[in-house]
Design an enzyme around this catalytic site. Structure first.
Site, short mmCIF file in Angstrom:
data_model
loop_
_atom_site.label_atom_id
_atom_site.label_comp_id
_atom_site.label_asym_id
_atom_site.label_seq_id
_atom_site.Cartn_x
_atom_site.Cartn_y
_atom_site.Cartn_z
N THR A 145 10.60 -12.21 13.01
CA THR A 145 10.92 -13.47 13.68
C THR A 145 10.40 -13.41 15.10
O THR A 145 10.48 -12.37 15.76
CB THR A 145 12.44 -13.73 13.71
OG1 THR A 145 12.72 -14.84 14.59
CG2 THR A 145 13.22 -12.53 14.21
N ARG B 116 0.82 -1.22 0.00
CA ARG B 116 0.00 0.00 0.00
C ARG B 116 0.85 1.27 0.00
O ARG B 116 0.50 2.25 -0.65
CB ARG B 116 -0.96 -0.03 1.19
CG ARG B 116 -1.98 -1.16 1.03
CD ARG B 116 -3.13 -1.08 2.01
NE ARG B 116 -4.14 -2.07 1.65
CZ ARG B 116 -5.45 -1.87 1.73
NH1 ARG B 116 -5.91 -0.71 2.15
NH2 ARG B 116 -6.29 -2.82 1.38
N HIS C 232 5.48 -25.39 17.77
CA HIS C 232 5.14 -24.44 16.71
C HIS C 232 3.87 -23.64 16.96
O HIS C 232 3.56 -22.73 16.18
CB HIS C 232 5.07 -25.16 15.37
CG HIS C 232 6.42 -25.54 14.84
ND1 HIS C 232 7.13 -26.62 15.32
CD2 HIS C 232 7.21 -24.96 13.90
CE1 HIS C 232 8.28 -26.71 14.68
NE2 HIS C 232 8.37 -25.71 13.83
N ASP D 266 11.73 -14.82 17.56
CA ASP D 266 12.84 -14.95 18.51
C ASP D 266 13.35 -13.62 19.06
O ASP D 266 14.08 -13.60 20.06
CB ASP D 266 14.01 -15.70 17.86
CG ASP D 266 13.70 -17.16 17.61
OD1 ASP D 266 12.81 -17.70 18.30
OD2 ASP D 266 14.34 -17.76 16.73
#
Length: 319
Positions: A125, A25, A249, A127
């Site tokens: 991520t 956008r 996960h 992490d």
């Protein structure tokens, strides 16, 4: 600049879709065409590239995962393979690339930059281990997922008077374990950045038991070692009824938090601004709630560090 590309690479994180949306956008607002590269660097090599319109990114800001899919591509380390990727970019008239991902994704963007193709890295991520930014896209959502899980586990730990060892993601970085452990009042937090003494862990648990504590929570980052082995050691040394839960996960999925949606929107838009300004070879981030950008090569030369004060606080509060 008339045309840019965007890809997501490596492990997915909640908020990647919000970042893709912002890139598309923001670029279209400036009359720049955007091409989505599917399946990360693997899709770049194979030429899985399609033009994205405003409607292409409708109804995705609240969705986890990544619309562009993702994959790991170790062969991208080969300069000849990267040249194939650059050829695909040039074939489609793409003049700059936004790369959303973690350390491995940044390494790919760095290599492309060194080979003369302008890239901007966006930290995606769970992490939270990318240098040059206080927070990465997906960390806040993953953190809240972990906290919710630990809250539920504590309920059953209390009911059965058990000790629970809970393994969370973080092969090289302990941010999820540290923040979640502190937020949930864990009795012990084990992270890769800090050495620990198992005898001290056991002594802490025994002291708690002696003063009447009926259950305990130990949060372990996966990079520390096997949570199952740690749980066995604790049970053998204390005779406490001990269980191990590996969250796995589930930490990567789910609708992104408001914080991750806003962060992704800000960082994605900033990446486009840098490409428009002719500033390739950069990575964007947020520090002290202000948008920043760094040379991607210099950023990767740095090492992510844990918040030492927070780690010390967690130890002081878990006496």
């Amino acid at each position: 600049m008339k045309r840019i590309g965007v890809l997501t690479s490596g492990g997915d994180s909640p908020g990647m879709n919000a970042a893709i949306r912002a890139v598309v956008r923001k670029a279209i607002f400036h009359d720049i065409e955007v091409y989505g590269i599917y399946h990360g660097y693997a899709g770049l090599i194979s030429g899985h590239i399609e033009k994205l319109e405003l409607g292409s990114v409708g109804d995705i800001i609240h969705r986890g995962g990544t619309k562009l899919y993702t994959a790991r591509c170790p062969e991208f380390k080969d300069p000849e393979v990267r040249l194939k990727g650059i050829e695909q970019l040039k074939k489609h008239g793409i003049e700059g690339l936004v790369v959303i991902g973690g350390d491995g994704s940044y390494q790919g963007a760095k290599k492309l930059t060194e080979q003369g193709f302008p890239c901007v890295g966006v930290p995606g991520t769970i992490d939270n281990d990318i240098p040059g930014t206080d927070f990465t896209i997906g960390f806040d959502t993953a953190l809240n997922t972990v906290i919710d899980a630990i809250d539920k586990i504590r309920d059953t730990a209390t009911s059965h008077e058990r000790t629970y060892v809970i393994e969370v993601m973080g092969r090289h970085a302990g941010d999820i374990a540290l923040w979640a452990g502190l937020a949930d009042g864990a009795e012990t937090i084990l992270i890769p950045e800090e050495e620990y003494d198992m005898d001290d862990v056991i002594a802490r648990l025994k002291r708690g038991s002696e003063r009447g504590k009926k259950h305990s929570i130990i949060v372990v980052a996966e990079g520390v070692g096997s949570a199952i082995d740690i749980g066995k050691h604790i049970e053998e040394a204390t005779n406490f009824d001990t269980r191990v839960t590996v969250l796995g996960h589930v930490q990567r999925g789910g609708s992104p938090s408001a914080q991750d949606r806003v962060l992704a929107s800000r960082l994605g838009a900033r990446a486009v601004e840098l490409l428009i300004a002719g500033k390739g070879g950069r990575c964007v981030g947020i520090q002290d709630n202000k948008l920043v950008d760094h040379d991607i090569i210099e950023a990767l030369a740095q090492k992510h560090t844990i918040d030492k004060d927070m780690y010390q606080l967690s130890k002081e509060l878990s006496i």
